[in-house]
Enzyme design. Structure first.
Site, PDB file in Angstrom:
ATOM      1  CE  LYS A 172      -1.601   2.781   2.862  1.00  0.00           C
ATOM      2  NZ  LYS A 172      -1.548   4.020   1.991  1.00  0.00           N
ATOM      3  CD  GLU A 247      13.069   4.899   8.926  1.00  0.00           C
ATOM      4  OE1 GLU A 247      13.490   5.638   9.850  1.00  0.00           O
ATOM      5  OE2 GLU A 247      12.549   5.337   7.895  1.00  0.00           O
ATOM      6  CB  CYS A 281      13.108   9.687   8.258  1.00  0.00           C
ATOM      7  SG  CYS A 281      13.894   8.519   7.142  1.00  0.00           S
ATOM      8  CD  GLU A 382      10.157  13.360  11.586  1.00  0.00           C
ATOM      9  OE1 GLU A 382      11.029  12.920  10.822  1.00  0.00           O
ATOM     10  OE2 GLU A 382       9.186  12.692  11.973  1.00  0.00           O
TER      11      GLU A 382
END
Length: 493
Positions: A172, A247, A281, A382
């Site tokens: 997906k 992750e 990331c 973040e």
């Protein structure tokens, strides 16, 4: 353009008949549509994968690897075409898009090599006339959920090791970037992968993604994305006793010591912070600088940022493209306002670009804050955009403590000429990736990729370590003594 589901070797719309627009973030134009799938579409893909996997697992691994070699060659032949399409749907500049496709090429050839390895272990038995070994076996159907920021590279990190190990895949992708999934599925089919071994189901996370996570015939989920969603997936997989690889985010720092090559450090910071418009990331979002060189580093960074050309990534001269959509713009801008309220000093940027050529796209000015303290939200959370916080320190020990004092642990870097500092940093930085005299991004596919703490749950993409996610260990004992031998009982004194 339409991005259809790819199930059992056939292209088909979602059963709902619904579509989502795919928007070019550089200019706001709709470039196509993606199918919006529900649980029934996911189930069809899983059932196709389940049936195909049993036969695929019986194909010798070197023969499975030959498919990946062909995939790698097709990716290589179509690199420019794929890179341009990637830039149109995601926004990153064309040179970065080419680099991302190259990651897929590299991963295809590397994982194809594993078809002649997939090493287990042989070991002496403690009993006479007995042979002992361990082998890797496939887990079955693998569910893969990937983000929009690396729409082909991350998929290859996950699907290639899964497939060479004898699994079937249901993928997906993100709804924002469906066309890389369409192209990769078509390449797999052209390379001769049997129908059903690789399936693509488009849809959103709460519906299609959740159906994949909860499907009883999917024993492994590999996810890259936000920390919040990753935690939810981990909770669900935990209740269902599924293997899950996560992750997630990062709050990566570049440490600049007082003996550093500042020209090199600036190059590393600018590339790490503003490449992919900070939507990585591994992006550098903190610069931890020794107080002796802070002022000079800031001066050089300001000069470097002023030279960055912002615009449509298909322009070869552009260095910073748009962010993915309006929602991302607003999130970044909220964090900039938070930084101001916290007392950080804005050196450059700090605003959405709306005028002229930027009016229809989603552009944010490269932004640098200074006089940031480690406890500020902009230094801990973040942001996922082109925003950097400069934090001053007095020593390497303090720099390492600041680096380690966040909830994430993906990537870190240090610029220094002192070999003692280098080895102390290599030992004491608590991130899964450490760079010396380089930025925080630029991983190579033959090394493990992933992080510690809130970045993940201990698994890794890329390298041989990726096989651990998609295989189980089977221990095998062959007793040719002709009698019953009982381990420990018959070996004890």
């Amino acid at each position: 353009m339409k991005a259809l589901n790819f199930i059992n070797g056939k292209w088909q719309p979602a059963l709902s008949g619904q579509w989502a627009p795919v928007v070019n973030p550089a200019n706001g134009e709709t470039i196509g549509e993606a199918a919006v799938s529900a649980a029934a579409d996911v189930d069809a893909a899983v059932q196709a994968a389940k049936a195909a996997q049993k036969k695929w697992a019986l194909v010798p691994a070197p023969k499975r690897a030959e498919v990946l070699y062909r995939v790698g060659m097709l990716l290589k032949e179509r690199k420019e075409q794929l890179a341009r399409l990637l830039t149109m749907e995601m926004g990153k500049v064309i040179e970065e898009a080419r680099g991302e496709v190259q990651e897929g090429i590299d991963m295809a050839f590397y994982m194809a090599g594993e078809g002649r390895r997939l090493f287990g272990d042989t070991t002496p038995s403690e009993l006479k006339d007995k042979f002992a070994m361990s082998v890797r076996v496939p887990v079955g159907v693998v569910g893969i959920i990937t983000p929009w920021n690396f729409p082909i590279a991350i998929a290859t990190w996950k699907s290639f090791p899964a497939i060479v190990a004898g699994n079937a895949v249901v993928w997906k992708p993100a709804l924002e970037t469906p066309f890389m999934a369409r192209e990769l599925a078509a390449i797999f089919a052209e390379a001769g992968l049997p129908d059903g071994v690789f399936n693509v189901v488009h849809g959103d996370g709460p519906t299609a993604g959740n159906a994949l996570v909860e499907h009883p015939d999917v024993p492994v989920i590999s996810f890259t994305g936000s920390n919040d969603v990753g935690r939810q997936i981990a909770e669900k997989c935990g209740r269902l006793l599924k293997k899950v690889s996560l992750e997630m985010g990062g709050k990566n720092a570049v440490i600049v010591m007082d003996d550093a090559d500042l020209t090199l450090a600036v190059d590393g910071i600018v590339w790490s912070a503003f490449g992919t418009s900070g939507q990585r990331c591994t992006a550098c979002s903190r610069v931890i600088v020794h107080e002796r060189v802070k002022q000079e580093l800031e001066r050089r960074l300001l000069e470097a940022v002023k030279t960055l050309k912002i615009g449509d990534g298909l322009d070869e001269t552009v260095k910073v493209g748009p962010v993915i959509h309006e929602e991302a713009l607003q999130k970044i801008d909220r964090y900039v306002h938070i930084g101001r309220e916290e007392g950080a000093k804005l050196l450059v940027g700090g605003h959405i670009l709306r005028e002229g050529d930027y009016a229809r796209g989603f552009y944010y000015a490269p932004t640098i804050f200074t006089d940031v303290t480690p406890d500020m939200r902009i230094a801990r959370e973040e942001i996922f955009g082109p925003v950097v916080s400069i934090i001053s320190v007095r020593s390497l020990d303090e720099a390492i403590a600041v680096n380690n004092g966040v909830d994430y642990g993906l990537s870190s870097a240090i610029f220094t000429r002192d070999v003692n500092n280098v080895f102390r940093a290599m030992r004491d930085l608590d991130t899964g990736i450490v760079y010396v005299n380089a930025g925080t991004t630029g991983a190579e596919i033959h090394l493990p990729f992933g992080g510690t703490k809130g970045t993940g749950n201990g698994h890794r993409d890329s390298g041989v370590a990726a096989l651990d996610v998609f295989t189980e260990w089977r221990s095998i004992y062959v007793d040719f003594s002709g009698k019953l031998q009982r381990a420990q009982i018959d070996t004890g004194d």
